[in-house]
Write a protein that holds these residues in place. Structure first.
Motif, PDB file in Angstrom:
ATOM      1  N   ASP A  59      22.434  49.672  -1.240  1.00  0.00           N
ATOM      2  CA  ASP A  59      22.248  50.543  -0.081  1.00  0.00           C
ATOM      3  C   ASP A  59      22.168  49.786   1.237  1.00  0.00           C
ATOM      4  N   GLN A  60      22.641  48.555   1.262  1.00  0.00           N
ATOM      5  CA  GLN A  60      22.653  47.795   2.509  1.00  0.00           C
ATOM      6  C   GLN A  60      24.033  47.909   3.155  1.00  0.00           C
ATOM      7  N   PRO A  61      24.100  47.864   4.500  1.00  0.00           N
ATOM      8  CA  PRO A  61      25.401  47.902   5.169  1.00  0.00           C
ATOM      9  C   PRO A  61      26.202  46.640   4.871  1.00  0.00           C
ATOM     10  N   TRP A  62      27.503  46.697   5.154  1.00  0.00           N
ATOM     11  CA  TRP A  62      28.396  45.585   4.808  1.00  0.00           C
ATOM     12  C   TRP A  62      27.999  44.297   5.501  1.00  0.00           C
ATOM     13  N   TRP A  63      27.396  44.408   6.704  1.00  0.00           N
ATOM     14  CA  TRP A  63      27.061  43.175   7.419  1.00  0.00           C
ATOM     15  C   TRP A  63      25.913  42.418   6.761  1.00  0.00           C
ATOM     16  N   ALA A  64      25.107  43.122   5.931  1.00  0.00           N
ATOM     17  CA  ALA A  64      24.047  42.419   5.209  1.00  0.00           C
ATOM     18  C   ALA A  64      24.645  41.452   4.192  1.00  0.00           C
ATOM     19  N   LEU A  65      25.683  41.920   3.473  1.00  0.00           N
ATOM     20  CA  LEU A  65      26.381  41.041   2.546  1.00  0.00           C
ATOM     21  C   LEU A  65      27.032  39.887   3.299  1.00  0.00           C
ATOM     22  N   ALA A  66      27.643  40.185   4.423  1.00  0.00           N
ATOM     23  CA  ALA A  66      28.271  39.136   5.223  1.00  0.00           C
ATOM     24  C   ALA A  66      27.243  38.096   5.658  1.00  0.00           C
ATOM     25  N   ALA A  67      26.045  38.571   6.028  1.00  0.00           N
ATOM     26  CA  ALA A  67      24.995  37.647   6.444  1.00  0.00           C
ATOM     27  C   ALA A  67      24.584  36.720   5.315  1.00  0.00           C
ATOM     28  N   LEU A  68      24.471  37.265   4.100  1.00  0.00           N
ATOM     29  CA  LEU A  68      24.088  36.433   2.959  1.00  0.00           C
ATOM     30  C   LEU A  68      25.154  35.388   2.638  1.00  0.00           C
ATOM     31  N   LEU A  69      26.408  35.758   2.804  1.00  0.00           N
ATOM     32  CA  LEU A  69      27.473  34.789   2.570  1.00  0.00           C
ATOM     33  C   LEU A  69      27.477  33.698   3.626  1.00  0.00           C
ATOM     34  N   CYS A  70      26.817  33.945   4.740  1.00  0.00           N
ATOM     35  CA  CYS A  70      26.757  32.963   5.825  1.00  0.00           C
ATOM     36  C   CYS A  70      25.520  32.073   5.748  1.00  0.00           C
ATOM     37  N   VAL A  71      24.728  32.192   4.679  1.00  0.00           N
ATOM     38  CA  VAL A  71      23.504  31.403   4.559  1.00  0.00           C
ATOM     39  C   VAL A  71      23.766  29.892   4.698  1.00  0.00           C
ATOM     40  N   PRO A  72      24.782  29.315   4.009  1.00  0.00           N
ATOM     41  CA  PRO A  72      25.029  27.879   4.207  1.00  0.00           C
ATOM     42  C   PRO A  72      25.307  27.512   5.661  1.00  0.00           C
ATOM     43  N   ALA A  73      26.097  28.332   6.358  1.00  0.00           N
ATOM     44  CA  ALA A  73      26.375  28.052   7.764  1.00  0.00           C
ATOM     45  C   ALA A  73      25.109  28.171   8.602  1.00  0.00           C
ATOM     46  N   LEU A  74      24.270  29.152   8.298  1.00  0.00           N
ATOM     47  CA  LEU A  74      23.007  29.310   9.020  1.00  0.00           C
ATOM     48  C   LEU A  74      22.111  28.097   8.799  1.00  0.00           C
ATOM     49  N   ALA A  75      22.068  27.612   7.558  1.00  0.00           N
ATOM     50  CA  ALA A  75      21.249  26.433   7.260  1.00  0.00           C
ATOM     51  C   ALA A  75      21.746  25.211   8.029  1.00  0.00           C
ATOM     52  N   LEU A  76      23.063  25.053   8.117  1.00  0.00           N
ATOM     53  CA  LEU A  76      23.618  23.933   8.886  1.00  0.00           C
ATOM     54  C   LEU A  76      23.314  24.078  10.370  1.00  0.00           C
ATOM     55  N   CYS A  77      23.299  25.315  10.862  1.00  0.00           N
ATOM     56  CA  CYS A  77      22.946  25.539  12.272  1.00  0.00           C
ATOM     57  C   CYS A  77      21.492  25.165  12.526  1.00  0.00           C
ATOM     58  N   VAL A  78      20.611  25.537  11.604  1.00  0.00           N
ATOM     59  CA  VAL A  78      19.201  25.148  11.730  1.00  0.00           C
ATOM     60  C   VAL A  78      19.075  23.632  11.712  1.00  0.00           C
ATOM     61  N   ASP A  79      19.815  22.992  10.821  1.00  0.00           N
ATOM     62  CA  ASP A  79      19.811  21.529  10.737  1.00  0.00           C
ATOM     63  C   ASP A  79      20.291  20.913  12.046  1.00  0.00           C
ATOM     64  N   HIS A  80      21.358  21.469  12.614  1.00  0.00           N
ATOM     65  CA  HIS A  80      21.913  20.941  13.863  1.00  0.00           C
ATOM     66  C   HIS A  80      20.922  21.086  15.010  1.00  0.00           C
ATOM     67  N   ARG A  81      20.207  22.195  15.040  1.00  0.00           N
ATOM     68  CA  ARG A  81      19.308  22.478  16.167  1.00  0.00           C
ATOM     69  C   ARG A  81      17.970  21.757  16.050  1.00  0.00           C
ATOM     70  N   TRP A  82      17.377  21.757  14.864  1.00  0.00           N
ATOM     71  CA  TRP A  82      16.022  21.242  14.722  1.00  0.00           C
ATOM     72  C   TRP A  82      15.891  20.021  13.825  1.00  0.00           C
ATOM     73  N   GLY A  83      16.887  19.709  13.034  1.00  0.00           N
ATOM     74  CA  GLY A  83      16.778  18.546  12.160  1.00  0.00           C
ATOM     75  C   GLY A  83      15.769  18.750  11.046  1.00  0.00           C
TER      76      GLY A  83
END
Length: 340
Positions: A12-36
């Protein structure tokens, strides 16, 4: 313990929720880039290292007093260390699996953000990049400064290395740890979620601390560290070859036969792949004195090659993201069918 977030997480989640979960590795790399890296007191890999240190001091026997003496075969030591490794690995998988399972009650987008924050400490691209570039900056001051900076990055003796050999070691470390510290944790996350990434980082840390064929730190690791070394070899086998393929792609293609030939020159069944790919991509020679020489006909790396190596590695990481998304999607489909 769930190896992956239950497919019901997206019910029952919208399609962008699935898209967000598939982007978890990219989000983690962004956190790494910003804060180390997070503070040491909160770093799960540091906790793993402390547990391994405590147990290692109790499992590995003291080195023989007689120079050149080799302790006899010790299967008891091997199995005690193996059981401790398995127990610690189980605790880590349960802890990360429980956290992951708790996210199943949250909206997909929020779960993705929390997953990325939890995944970040299990990878370390920014720190790796900065340490490698710091070696080049130190070489700009003096050879001794470059050696001292390199000693933070590698375990080998750096006291007699030339300027070119210091650069070779730094570029080798970049290529090898691109797999160990970034690609492999993300690969196992894509296949098995947080428990998979955490298990890999534990195995890799255990190999770094226990996986020695002889004496280290006054203790004999031949039997106490054998399980840890072999477990890391198994878990790194596929990611190491993916890393080599990504580096080849970043270099706009590399000949397969020379890559395979060079990769097999190292004692490790895995580390030679990303290092050989990096050597061929840059057109440089990479060597560990007295152990191996990769791409022997290549030139000695210069000051600009360290920067080029970092750019090639960064391009390889960008190419990794769609591969991870495809793996995640495949896992979702297979898990969904299994639960149907």
């Amino acid at each position: 313990m769930a190896l992956w977030i239950a497919p019901s997480l997206l019910a029952d989640q919208p399609w962008w929720a699935l898209a967000a979960l598939l982007c978890v590795p990219a989000l983690a790399l962004c956190v790494d880039h910003r804060w180390g890296e997070p503070p040491l007191r909160w770093h799960p890999v540091v906790w793993m290292g402390r547990a391994l240190q405590w147990w290692g001091d109790r499992l590995a026997p003291l080195a023989p007093n007689t120079p050149g003496a080799v302790p006899r075969r010790d299967l008891g030591c091997f199995w005690r260390a193996a059981l401790v490794w398995i127990a610690l690995a189980a605790i880590i998988c349960i802890a990360f699996g429980a956290f992951q399972a708790a996210l199943s009650v949250l909206p997909g987008a929020l779960a993705a953000v929390l997953l990325a924050l939890a995944l970040k400490p299990l990878l370390a691209w920014r720190m790796l990049r900065d340490e490698v570039l710091a070696v080049e900056a130190a070489l700009g001051q003096s050879l001794e400064a470059g050696r001292a900076q390199l000693a933070r990055l590698v375990s080998r003796d750096v006291s007699a290395l030339s300027t070119g050999e210091v650069r070779e070691s730094a570029i080798e470390s970049l290529a090898e740890n691109l797999n160990d510290s970034v690609v492999a944790p993300l690969f196992w996350f894509a296949l098995a979620g947080l428990p998979g990434a955490a298990l890999y980082r534990f195995a890799n840390t255990a190999d770094a601390m226990w996986g020695y064929p002889g004496v280290r730190g006054g203790r004999y690791w031949q039997w106490a560290g054998k399980w840890a070394a072999r477990a890391d070899d198994v878990l790194s086998w596929v990611p190491a070859r993916i890393t080599a393929a990504l580096l080849a792609l970043a270099a706009r293609g590399l000949p397969l036969r020379p890559l395979v030939h060079e990769a097999r020159k190292t004692p490790s069944p895995n580390s030679g792949w990303p290092m050989a790919a990096m050597a061929l991509a840059l057109g440089v020679r990479l060597a560990k004195p007295g152990v191996y020489v990769l791409h022997s006909q290549g030139r000695v790396p210069g000051a600009a090659d360290t920067q080029r190596a970092v750019r090639v590695a960064k391009t390889a990481l960008l190419a990794l993201l769609p591969v991870l998304a495809a793996l995640q999607a495949l896992v979702w489909v297979l898990v969904g069918k299994a639960m149907a």
